[in-house]
Scaffold this active site. Structure first.
Site, PDB file in Angstrom:
ATOM      1  CB  CYS A 241     -19.862  14.809   6.126  1.00 30.79           C
ATOM      2  SG  CYS A 241     -18.780  13.470   6.634  1.00 30.79           S
TER       3      CYS A 241
ATOM      4  CG  HIS B 250      -4.263  -5.858   0.253  1.00 30.77           C
ATOM      5  ND1 HIS B 250      -3.296  -6.646   0.834  1.00 30.77           N
ATOM      6  CD2 HIS B 250      -5.264  -6.699  -0.083  1.00 30.77           C
ATOM      7  CE1 HIS B 250      -3.703  -7.910   0.846  1.00 30.77           C
ATOM      8  NE2 HIS B 250      -4.892  -7.967   0.291  1.00 30.77           N
TER       9      HIS B 250
ATOM     10  CB  ALA C 134      12.878  -9.042  -3.790  1.00 34.17           C
TER      11      ALA C 134
ATOM     12  CB  CYS D 283     -15.079  13.754   5.711  1.00 36.04           C
ATOM     13  SG  CYS D 283     -15.929  13.940   4.146  1.00 36.04           S
TER      14      CYS D 283
ATOM     15  CB  VAL E  47      -0.944  -0.004   1.236  1.00 37.77           C
ATOM     16  CG1 VAL E  47      -1.947  -1.140   1.139  1.00 37.77           C
ATOM     17  CG2 VAL E  47      -0.153  -0.106   2.542  1.00 37.77           C
TER      18      VAL E  47
ATOM     19  CG  ASN F 217       9.880 -14.732   1.193  1.00 41.27           C
ATOM     20  OD1 ASN F 217      10.701 -14.562   2.093  1.00 41.27           O
ATOM     21  ND2 ASN F 217       8.594 -14.460   1.336  1.00 41.27           N
TER      22      ASN F 217
HETATM   23  P1  NAD Z   1       4.267  -9.974   5.194  1.00 40.39           P
HETATM   24  O1  NAD Z   1       4.775  -8.947   6.135  1.00 40.39           O
HETATM   25  O2  NAD Z   1       3.283 -10.965   5.662  1.00 40.39           O
HETATM   26  O3  NAD Z   1       5.508 -10.841   4.667  1.00 40.39           O
HETATM   27  C1  NAD Z   1       6.646 -10.237   4.162  1.00 40.39           C
HETATM   28  C2  NAD Z   1       7.471 -11.312   3.492  1.00 40.39           C
HETATM   29  O4  NAD Z   1       8.595 -10.669   2.897  1.00 40.39           O
HETATM   30  C3  NAD Z   1       8.027 -12.368   4.468  1.00 40.39           C
HETATM   31  O5  NAD Z   1       7.691 -13.647   3.970  1.00 40.39           O
HETATM   32  C4  NAD Z   1       9.546 -12.149   4.426  1.00 40.39           C
HETATM   33  O6  NAD Z   1      10.272 -13.350   4.531  1.00 40.39           O
HETATM   34  C5  NAD Z   1       9.723 -11.527   3.067  1.00 40.39           C
HETATM   35  N1  NAD Z   1      10.901 -10.676   2.915  1.00 40.39           N
HETATM   36  C6  NAD Z   1      11.535  -9.912   3.849  1.00 40.39           C
HETATM   37  N2  NAD Z   1      12.565  -9.262   3.275  1.00 40.39           N
HETATM   38  C7  NAD Z   1      12.582  -9.621   1.958  1.00 40.39           C
HETATM   39  C8  NAD Z   1      13.399  -9.271   0.839  1.00 40.39           C
HETATM   40  N3  NAD Z   1      14.425  -8.409   0.965  1.00 40.39           N
HETATM   41  N4  NAD Z   1      13.104  -9.829  -0.368  1.00 40.39           N
HETATM   42  C9  NAD Z   1      12.060 -10.690  -0.503  1.00 40.39           C
HETATM   43  N5  NAD Z   1      11.262 -11.053   0.518  1.00 40.39           N
HETATM   44  C10 NAD Z   1      11.516 -10.520   1.737  1.00 40.39           C
HETATM   45  O7  NAD Z   1       3.830  -9.230   3.881  1.00 40.39           O
HETATM   46  P2  NAD Z   1       2.682  -9.552   2.843  1.00 40.39           P
HETATM   47  O8  NAD Z   1       2.744 -10.976   2.433  1.00 40.39           O
HETATM   48  O9  NAD Z   1       2.711  -8.479   1.829  1.00 40.39           O
HETATM   49  O10 NAD Z   1       1.457  -9.331   3.877  1.00 40.39           O
HETATM   50  C11 NAD Z   1       0.332  -9.050   3.693  1.00 40.39           C
HETATM   51  C12 NAD Z   1      -0.142  -7.623   4.141  1.00 40.39           C
HETATM   52  O11 NAD Z   1       0.826  -6.724   4.628  1.00 40.39           O
HETATM   53  C13 NAD Z   1      -0.661  -6.963   2.923  1.00 40.39           C
HETATM   54  O12 NAD Z   1      -2.008  -6.745   3.127  1.00 40.39           O
HETATM   55  C14 NAD Z   1       0.028  -5.618   2.782  1.00 40.39           C
HETATM   56  O13 NAD Z   1      -0.915  -4.619   2.451  1.00 40.39           O
HETATM   57  C15 NAD Z   1       0.562  -5.387   4.141  1.00 40.39           C
HETATM   58  N6  NAD Z   1       1.811  -4.614   4.240  1.00 40.39           N
HETATM   59  C16 NAD Z   1       2.215  -3.741   3.266  1.00 40.39           C
HETATM   60  C17 NAD Z   1       3.402  -3.060   3.414  1.00 40.39           C
HETATM   61  C18 NAD Z   1       3.853  -2.102   2.337  1.00 40.39           C
HETATM   62  O14 NAD Z   1       3.020  -1.540   1.629  1.00 40.39           O
HETATM   63  N7  NAD Z   1       5.162  -1.929   2.185  1.00 40.39           N
HETATM   64  C19 NAD Z   1       4.193  -3.263   4.546  1.00 40.39           C
HETATM   65  C20 NAD Z   1       3.751  -4.155   5.524  1.00 40.39           C
HETATM   66  C21 NAD Z   1       2.558  -4.844   5.327  1.00 40.39           C
END
Ligand code: NAD
Length: 255
Positions: A158, A122, A238, A155, A106, A220
């Site tokens: 409103c 999301h 990544a 808002c 997000v 990952n």
């Molecule tokens: P999560 O936090 O559940 O998992 C993050 C994953 O990233 C883990 O499996 C971890 O092992 C892996 N990871 C950590 N460092 C990494 C790297 N350098 N390269 C590759 N992988 C790495 O995140 P998710 O699966 O996106 O979780 C779901 C929810 O978290 C979503 O709804 C999302 O909106 C929200 N979220 C978003 C953000 C953002 O926008 N940056 C941050 C935190 C959570």
């Protein structure tokens, strides 16, 4: 067991041959930019778990507390920059005629890197909507004030509270977004990058791609529920794996 170098060569070969490429990303893609993931070190804010703050019930109970968390996250993301992983995915989005990036993130960093065709599964922390869904307001609008002078922010129509433009736990994905994501998994190669693959329905997309015949890969450093079922799981960050793949694609450009 195949080495990471061999896995990277194999994946680069599949990407080079693909006409339709889809990448699913999660919080791990932004970890190297300094944005904390939900699961893993730094996932907590004060003593709260994200699962206890990112819900309509939490907002109903204490909108100020929920907004303090989002305001903190917005301030943090505003000071972060896209990393090498974002940059490479942005480059692919321009290079491949049929490329889609479906992100659970997000933070808006894919867009800031210049990525085309981002499906924001999301939502975005840079959008808000009226919590009461007042008739005078659009469904959601962009709002980049950082930090907000007043929490919860009112808002402008409103005067009631606004809410972050994100999909919270227990809420439904916008049907148009879901449809775009389902179309995107009809592809030749599908990568899941930096997601823990536990949040549904996003976590079902990689399996759906495999069922439709795509070559599927996970990038990952940690194993996830998707690791065993995808075609290859590359256990490394990544930004490193994508950079090495890009190096191989560069050495032998696409035809
Ligand atoms: P999560 O936090 O559940 O998992 C993050 C994953 O990233 C883990 O499996 C971890 O092992 C892996 N990871 C950590 N460092 C990494 C790297 N350098 N390269 C590759 N992988 C790495 O995140 P998710 O699966 O996106 O979780 C779901 C929810 O978290 C979503 O709804 C999302 O909106 C929200 N979220 C978003 C953000 C953002 O926008 N940056 C941050 C935190 C959570």
């Amino acid at each position: 067991m195949t080495s990471l170098a061999e896995q990277i060569r194999l994946l680069a070969g599949h990407i080079r041959a693909a006409s339709r490429l889809t990448v699913l990303t999660g919080a791990g893609v932004s970890a190297a930019s300094g944005v904390p993931t939900f699961r893993g070190p730094g996932g907590l804010w004060k003593d709260f778990r994200p699962e206890d703050l990112a819900t309509p019930e939490a907002f109903e109970r204490d909108p100020r507390l929920v907004w303090e968390w989002y305001d903190w996250r917005r301030q943090m993301v505003a000071s972060c920059r896209p990393n090498r992983a974002h940059e490479i995915l942005a480059a692919w989005s321009h290079r491949y005629p049929s490329f889609t990036l479906v992100t659970q993130n997000v933070d808006g960093l894919h867009e800031r890197a210049g990525t085309r065709e981002v499906v924001r599964f999301h939502g975005s922390i840079w959008e808000v909507s009226c919590w009461r869904r007042c008739a005078a307001s659009p469904a959601r609008w962009r709002e980049e004030t950082v930090p907000f002078p007043e929490l919860p922010p009112p808002c402008p129509r409103c005067g009631g509270p606004v809410r972050p433009g994100v999909v919270w736990f227990g809420e439904l994905i916008d049907p148009d977004i879901l449809e775009r994501a389902r179309r995107a998994v009809d592809c030749d190669v599908c990568l899941a990058v930096g997601t823990s693959s536990v949040v549904y329905p996003a976590a079902a997309l990689l399996d759906a791609a495999r069922e439709r015949g795509a070559f599927t890969a996970e990038i990952n450093p940690e194993a996830t529920p998707a690791s065993a079922s995808c075609d290859i799981a590359l256990a490394a960050p990544a930004e490193e794996v994508l950079d090495r793949i890009e190096g191989l694609l560069d050495a032998e450009p696409l035809r």
